[in-house]
Design a protein around this motif. Structure first.
Motif, PDB file in Angstrom:
ATOM      1  N   ALA A 150       8.438 -13.334   8.642  1.00  0.00           N
ATOM      2  CA  ALA A 150       9.013 -12.162   9.300  1.00  0.00           C
ATOM      3  C   ALA A 150       7.979 -11.043   9.351  1.00  0.00           C
ATOM      4  CB  ALA A 150      10.251 -11.689   8.538  1.00  0.00           C
ATOM      5  N   TRP A 151       8.071 -10.217  10.383  1.00  0.00           N
ATOM      6  CA  TRP A 151       7.131  -9.095  10.519  1.00  0.00           C
ATOM      7  C   TRP A 151       7.124  -8.202   9.285  1.00  0.00           C
ATOM      8  CZ3 TRP A 151       3.084  -7.283  13.062  1.00  0.00           C
ATOM      9  CH2 TRP A 151       2.764  -5.917  12.901  1.00  0.00           C
ATOM     10  N   ASP A 152       8.282  -7.913   8.722  1.00  0.00           N
ATOM     11  CA  ASP A 152       8.348  -7.018   7.571  1.00  0.00           C
ATOM     12  C   ASP A 152       7.534  -7.545   6.393  1.00  0.00           C
ATOM     13  OD1 ASP A 152       9.959  -5.412   9.042  1.00  0.00           O
ATOM     14  OD2 ASP A 152      11.818  -5.827   7.952  1.00  0.00           O
ATOM     15  N   ARG A 153       7.452  -8.857   6.281  1.00  0.00           N
ATOM     16  CA  ARG A 153       6.660  -9.447   5.195  1.00  0.00           C
ATOM     17  C   ARG A 153       5.193  -9.553   5.575  1.00  0.00           C
ATOM     18  NH1 ARG A 153       9.468 -11.919   1.164  1.00  0.00           N
ATOM     19  NH2 ARG A 153       7.686 -13.280   0.723  1.00  0.00           N
ATOM     20  N   ALA A 154       4.923  -9.707   6.880  1.00  0.00           N
ATOM     21  CA  ALA A 154       3.546  -9.897   7.333  1.00  0.00           C
ATOM     22  C   ALA A 154       2.767  -8.595   7.459  1.00  0.00           C
ATOM     23  CB  ALA A 154       3.538 -10.616   8.678  1.00  0.00           C
ATOM     24  N   GLU A 155       3.480  -7.497   7.658  1.00  0.00           N
ATOM     25  CA  GLU A 155       2.801  -6.251   8.014  1.00  0.00           C
ATOM     26  C   GLU A 155       1.759  -5.809   6.994  1.00  0.00           C
ATOM     27  OE1 GLU A 155       3.701  -1.606   9.233  1.00  0.00           O
ATOM     28  OE2 GLU A 155       5.375  -2.993   8.906  1.00  0.00           O
ATOM     29  N   SER A 156       2.081  -5.837   5.721  1.00  0.00           N
ATOM     30  CA  SER A 156       1.123  -5.371   4.721  1.00  0.00           C
ATOM     31  C   SER A 156      -0.115  -6.259   4.695  1.00  0.00           C
ATOM     32  CB  SER A 156       1.773  -5.319   3.332  1.00  0.00           C
ATOM     33  OG  SER A 156       2.218  -6.606   2.931  1.00  0.00           O
ATOM     34  N   ARG A 157       0.077  -7.570   4.888  1.00  0.00           N
ATOM     35  CA  ARG A 157      -1.061  -8.495   4.930  1.00  0.00           C
ATOM     36  C   ARG A 157      -1.931  -8.207   6.147  1.00  0.00           C
ATOM     37  NH1 ARG A 157      -1.477 -12.975   7.761  1.00  0.00           N
ATOM     38  NH2 ARG A 157       0.767 -13.156   8.112  1.00  0.00           N
ATOM     39  N   LEU A 158      -1.294  -7.965   7.289  1.00  0.00           N
ATOM     40  CA  LEU A 158      -2.051  -7.678   8.502  1.00  0.00           C
ATOM     41  C   LEU A 158      -2.780  -6.345   8.391  1.00  0.00           C
ATOM     42  CD1 LEU A 158       0.544  -8.888  11.147  1.00  0.00           C
ATOM     43  CD2 LEU A 158      -1.579 -10.020  10.478  1.00  0.00           C
ATOM     44  N   GLN A 159      -2.141  -5.395   7.756  1.00  0.00           N
ATOM     45  CA  GLN A 159      -2.803  -4.103   7.558  1.00  0.00           C
ATOM     46  C   GLN A 159      -4.069  -4.256   6.723  1.00  0.00           C
ATOM     47  OE1 GLN A 159      -0.341  -1.124   5.691  1.00  0.00           O
ATOM     48  NE2 GLN A 159      -1.943   0.433   5.717  1.00  0.00           N
ATOM     49  N   SER A 160      -3.979  -5.037   5.663  1.00  0.00           N
ATOM     50  CA  SER A 160      -5.149  -5.205   4.789  1.00  0.00           C
ATOM     51  C   SER A 160      -6.268  -5.980   5.472  1.00  0.00           C
ATOM     52  CB  SER A 160      -4.734  -5.905   3.491  1.00  0.00           C
ATOM     53  OG  SER A 160      -4.302  -7.234   3.743  1.00  0.00           O
ATOM     54  N   GLY A 161      -5.917  -6.799   6.479  1.00  0.00           N
ATOM     55  CA  GLY A 161      -6.936  -7.586   7.156  1.00  0.00           C
ATOM     56  C   GLY A 161      -7.495  -6.949   8.414  1.00  0.00           C
ATOM     57  N   TRP A 162      -6.933  -5.793   8.803  1.00  0.00           N
ATOM     58  CA  TRP A 162      -7.329  -5.190  10.063  1.00  0.00           C
ATOM     59  C   TRP A 162      -8.798  -4.774  10.104  1.00  0.00           C
ATOM     60  CZ3 TRP A 162      -7.114  -5.047  14.908  1.00  0.00           C
ATOM     61  CH2 TRP A 162      -7.533  -3.948  15.661  1.00  0.00           C
ATOM     62  N   ASP A 163      -9.301  -4.222   9.036  1.00  0.00           N
ATOM     63  CA  ASP A 163     -10.696  -3.764   9.050  1.00  0.00           C
ATOM     64  C   ASP A 163     -11.663  -4.917   9.310  1.00  0.00           C
ATOM     65  OD1 ASP A 163     -10.106  -1.119   8.747  1.00  0.00           O
ATOM     66  OD2 ASP A 163     -10.430  -1.083   6.571  1.00  0.00           O
ATOM     67  N   ASN A 164     -11.322  -6.108   8.847  1.00  0.00           N
ATOM     68  CA  ASN A 164     -12.178  -7.265   9.091  1.00  0.00           C
ATOM     69  C   ASN A 164     -11.981  -7.845  10.483  1.00  0.00           C
ATOM     70  OD1 ASN A 164     -13.415  -7.263   6.538  1.00  0.00           O
ATOM     71  ND2 ASN A 164     -11.728  -8.445   5.640  1.00  0.00           N
ATOM     72  N   ALA A 165     -10.792  -7.635  11.055  1.00  0.00           N
ATOM     73  CA  ALA A 165     -10.466  -8.231  12.356  1.00  0.00           C
ATOM     74  C   ALA A 165     -10.811  -7.332  13.528  1.00  0.00           C
ATOM     75  CB  ALA A 165      -8.977  -8.577  12.403  1.00  0.00           C
ATOM     76  N   LYS A 166     -10.950  -6.049  13.309  1.00  0.00           N
ATOM     77  CA  LYS A 166     -11.022  -5.079  14.404  1.00  0.00           C
ATOM     78  C   LYS A 166     -12.338  -5.089  15.176  1.00  0.00           C
ATOM     79  CE  LYS A 166     -11.359  -0.708  13.127  1.00  0.00           C
ATOM     80  NZ  LYS A 166     -11.093   0.570  12.420  1.00  0.00           N
ATOM     81  N   GLY A 167     -13.403  -5.607  14.588  1.00  0.00           N
ATOM     82  CA  GLY A 167     -14.673  -5.602  15.293  1.00  0.00           C
ATOM     83  C   GLY A 167     -15.120  -4.184  15.590  1.00  0.00           C
ATOM     84  N   GLU A 168     -15.361  -3.881  16.880  1.00  0.00           N
ATOM     85  CA  GLU A 168     -15.824  -2.552  17.271  1.00  0.00           C
ATOM     86  C   GLU A 168     -14.682  -1.597  17.612  1.00  0.00           C
ATOM     87  OE1 GLU A 168     -18.588  -2.949  20.444  1.00  0.00           O
ATOM     88  OE2 GLU A 168     -20.074  -4.022  19.249  1.00  0.00           O
ATOM     89  N   SER A 169     -13.456  -2.043  17.453  1.00  0.00           N
ATOM     90  CA  SER A 169     -12.318  -1.173  17.761  1.00  0.00           C
ATOM     91  C   SER A 169     -12.357   0.090  16.918  1.00  0.00           C
ATOM     92  CB  SER A 169     -10.999  -1.900  17.501  1.00  0.00           C
ATOM     93  OG  SER A 169      -9.899  -1.021  17.688  1.00  0.00           O
ATOM     94  N   ARG A 170     -12.061   1.209  17.547  1.00  0.00           N
ATOM     95  CA  ARG A 170     -12.034   2.492  16.858  1.00  0.00           C
ATOM     96  C   ARG A 170     -10.646   2.831  16.315  1.00  0.00           C
ATOM     97  NH1 ARG A 170     -14.831   5.523  21.866  1.00  0.00           N
ATOM     98  NH2 ARG A 170     -13.564   3.914  22.891  1.00  0.00           N
TER      99      ARG A 170
END
Length: 258
Positions: free
Chosen positions: A119-139
């Protein structure tokens, strides 16, 4: 976690509950469609996501013709969002789609493709922690990327559920249709049903006419994947699925497909 309220343009939601809408579906045209397939996909259908962005005749076989893992193509999802992103309330037109937003849409689509049960509610914190590695050049910081990631997650989910429902429905009925050709299996017909479902959902103002049929015929070789059906044999199933979706499109008050 609060429900995402930014996706009202991508789903036919109940204005009070926010639940995905469901539209009755009429009898299939010359085939095996009917109320059951409408009930099966009605709760998942909004304008669904995409297998591959672009015109209805350009669906890629790698995305349509194989199994569950290929029901949603993240690359196609990113391409589709390149057309739709500017309509979203969180989109900042001072930023660049490819640099800033595409990584967020890809991240959400890939995350949902990799895990269909979370579920999104369970995934959100994991996705948040992984965003810096996934974002590439995104600002985009996570607070600004979150809604785009969630949009892609939700659209990918609806696409997957729609194809899962139509696969299960037609698998039990395809060999009863008047267009069924002896000697061919559901694996041959499945890409045709997906192709018709996809094409109609992406073309809300189109009707099945000679022009539509010609365009779909041109795209069939790319869409068929491993299907052995030539267009003349696949056309009935594509049309059947097209009309099945047509009867749950918003605005078809009498559910006659017109």
């Amino acid at each position: 976690m609060a429900k995402n309220t930014n996706d009202t343009t991508d789903m036919n939601r109940d204005p009070i509950t926010g639940a995905p809408g469901s539209h009755p579906v009429g009898t299939g045209v010359g085939g095996v469609g009917g109320a059951a397939v409408g009930a099966a996909i009605g709760s998942a259908f909004g304008p669904i996501g995409t297998l591959v962005g672009g015109a209805i005749g350009t669906v890629a076989g790698a995305a349509v013709g194989h199994g569950a893992a290929e029901r949603v193509d993240p690359t196609g999802e990113v391409e589709a969002w390149s057309r739709d992103a500017t309509t979203r309330p969180y989109y900042d037109k001072n930023l660049d789609y490819q640099r800033d937003y595409a990584p967020a849409y890809r991240y959400g689509a890939e995350a949902r493709t990799e895990n269909r049960t979370e579920a999104w509610d369970r995934a959100e914190s994991r996705l948040q922690s992984g965003w810096d590695n996934a974002k590439g050049e995104s600002r985009l910081a996570w607070d600004n990327a979150r809604d785009a990631v969630r949009d892609a997650w939700d659209r990918s989910d609806r696409t997957y559920k729609t194809y899962d429902a139509t696969d299960r429905y037609y698998e039990n009925r395809f060999n009863q249709a008047d267009y069924y050709k002896s000697g061919y299996s559901f694996d041959d017909y499945k890409p045709a049903y997906r192709y018709g479902t996809y094409a109609r959902s992406q073309s809300p103002n189109r009707t099945w006419d000679a022009s539509t049929e010609s365009e779909l015929e041109r795209g069939w070789d790319a869409a068929k994947g491993t299907s052995r059906l030539a267009w003349t044999d696949a056309k009935g199933a594509v049309k059947d699925a097209w009309h099945g979706v047509e009867r749950i499109l918003p605005g078809d008050a009498d559910h006659d497909g017109r």
